[in-house]
Each structure stands twice: as structure tokens, then as C-alpha cells.
Design a protein around this motif. Sequence first.
Motif, PDB file in Angstrom:
ATOM      1  N   ASP A  83       0.595  -1.113   0.107  1.00 32.15           N
ATOM      2  CA  ASP A  83      -0.085  -0.082   0.050  1.00 32.15           C
ATOM      3  C   ASP A  83       0.918   1.320   0.027  1.00 32.15           C
ATOM      4  O   ASP A  83       1.860   1.399   0.650  1.00 32.15           O
ATOM      5  N   LEU A  84       0.462   2.280  -1.028  1.00 31.59           N
ATOM      6  CA  LEU A  84       1.100   3.591  -0.772  1.00 31.59           C
ATOM      7  C   LEU A  84       0.304   4.348   0.272  1.00 31.59           C
ATOM      8  O   LEU A  84      -0.922   4.730   0.056  1.00 31.59           O
ATOM      9  N   VAL A  85       0.857   4.712   1.257  1.00 25.28           N
ATOM     10  CA  VAL A  85       0.352   5.709   2.519  1.00 25.28           C
ATOM     11  C   VAL A  85       0.682   6.656   2.232  1.00 25.28           C
ATOM     12  O   VAL A  85       1.716   7.159   2.016  1.00 25.28           O
ATOM     13  N   HIS A  86      -0.626   7.600   2.339  1.00 21.13           N
ATOM     14  CA  HIS A  86      -0.520   9.308   2.408  1.00 21.13           C
ATOM     15  C   HIS A  86      -0.813   9.594   3.775  1.00 21.13           C
ATOM     16  O   HIS A  86      -1.827   9.481   3.961  1.00 21.13           O
ATOM     17  N   ARG A 104      -4.785  12.881   8.675  1.00 19.45           N
ATOM     18  CA  ARG A 104      -5.699  12.038   8.069  1.00 19.45           C
ATOM     19  C   ARG A 104      -4.610  11.070   7.424  1.00 19.45           C
ATOM     20  O   ARG A 104      -3.633  11.210   6.433  1.00 19.45           O
ATOM     21  N   VAL A 105      -4.879   9.881   7.444  1.00 23.73           N
ATOM     22  CA  VAL A 105      -3.937   8.697   6.804  1.00 23.73           C
ATOM     23  C   VAL A 105      -4.877   8.040   5.770  1.00 23.73           C
ATOM     24  O   VAL A 105      -6.070   7.549   5.910  1.00 23.73           O
ATOM     25  N   LEU A 106      -4.433   7.884   4.470  1.00 27.63           N
ATOM     26  CA  LEU A 106      -5.066   7.516   3.327  1.00 27.63           C
ATOM     27  C   LEU A 106      -4.363   6.296   2.644  1.00 27.63           C
ATOM     28  O   LEU A 106      -2.888   6.495   2.851  1.00 27.63           O
ATOM     29  N   ALA A 107      -4.712   5.456   2.200  1.00 26.62           N
ATOM     30  CA  ALA A 107      -3.973   4.093   1.462  1.00 26.62           C
ATOM     31  C   ALA A 107      -4.517   3.743   0.227  1.00 26.62           C
ATOM     32  O   ALA A 107      -5.719   3.794   0.155  1.00 26.62           O
ATOM     33  N   GLU A 108      -3.535   3.348  -0.702  1.00 28.72           N
ATOM     34  CA  GLU A 108      -3.957   3.099  -2.098  1.00 28.72           C
ATOM     35  C   GLU A 108      -3.014   1.882  -2.579  1.00 28.72           C
ATOM     36  O   GLU A 108      -1.906   1.895  -2.072  1.00 28.72           O
ATOM     37  N   ARG A 109      -3.609   0.906  -3.313  1.00 29.99           N
ATOM     38  CA  ARG A 109      -2.691  -0.176  -3.757  1.00 29.99           C
ATOM     39  C   ARG A 109      -1.748   0.657  -4.873  1.00 29.99           C
ATOM     40  O   ARG A 109      -2.037   1.347  -5.632  1.00 29.99           O
ATOM     41  N   TRP A 110      -0.278   0.144  -4.678  1.00 27.78           N
ATOM     42  CA  TRP A 110       0.654   0.878  -5.361  1.00 27.78           C
ATOM     43  C   TRP A 110       0.398   0.583  -7.061  1.00 27.78           C
ATOM     44  O   TRP A 110       1.033   1.158  -7.778  1.00 27.78           O
TER      45      TRP A 110
END
Length: 184
Positions: A83-86, A104-110
Amino acid sequence: MTELATENPEEEQAGKPTSVSRITLSHIMTAVDTNLLGTVHGGVIMKLVDDAAGAVAGRHSGGPAVTASMDEMVFLEPVRIGDLVHVRAQVNWTGRSSMEVGVRVLAERWNESSPAQQVGSAYLVFAAVDEQGKPRRVPQVVPETEQDKRRYQEAQIRRTHRLARRRAIKELRERRSAEGLDGA
């Protein structure tokens, strides 16, 4: 009470808009970040949160700032390897030497083009300090948007609750100590 370190205590600093210190820190999660369940350790996310919040606090205050407390760290969804965490952070509220930073913590599949999903949030309080570690004044935050204004008002409520909780605990401990009920 600790006195604020300042060359001229009467000197007021100009306020800074919320956007001046807002940041996003991004990091790809790897196997070394995971627990036995294959998800990212909460502590890894908390460190990223503290790092981002510290950068925002230092940027807003124009110098060193230390973590005073972390409130309401909420994990909404698990974060996985790859996961790419922002981590997005901004100053929500300022006092004389302290600042509340909202994160705020967001995650997306790389490897996917799907939008990032919110996986957590937290509020941290930082104290600006000088070279001797003494509290120093910070510029007031100037909320720019309606959302910034809402965050500022909510931060004031959290501060009131933090101070009331701290006061109630101190009074309880003093009362128990006076009654000889606490040995340590």
C-alpha cells in the motif's frame, strides 16, 4: 507554570494561514512494516503520523516542536504490504506555545488506479520549544476555508476536554494521596 521563552514577551507574531504548513508524507509499506497478520503495525502508522505532524508543527512554529500528546488515533481499515500510504497533516489550532495538528491517513494499492481510501486519523498536540527546551510562542493559525474553521472550532472543544480530564485526574490523585489510598 513554565514561562515562555521569548526575547520580547509583548511582541506578537503575525498569524499564518493553514495552508502554509500543510504537508503530505507518502510511504510504500513493505514486509518489514507488517505484523503477524500480514497487515502494517499500528505503531508504523503512528510513527508516520508523528513524523508528518512534527514537520507541520516545526514549519508552522518556525523552529523545533515536540510531541506533547496524541489524541484519538483511530484505525479505520487495515493497511497491507504494497500500500502507498499518504499522511496529510495541518495545524488546526494554536495556543501560546502549543499547536493541535490534525492528521488524515490514506492508503491506495501501489499497482492500481483506484482512489486512496481513508484508513486512519489522529490529533496531536505539539509544544514549540527553544534551544534550552523551554516553551516559545507560536504564530496563531489563520483558518482559510470553512473546513479549516470547523477544524479550529473542533480543536478548541478537544482542548477543553483534554484540560478538564487532566484537571480531574490530578484532583483525584491528590484526594487519594491525602486519604493515604495511593502508595505509589
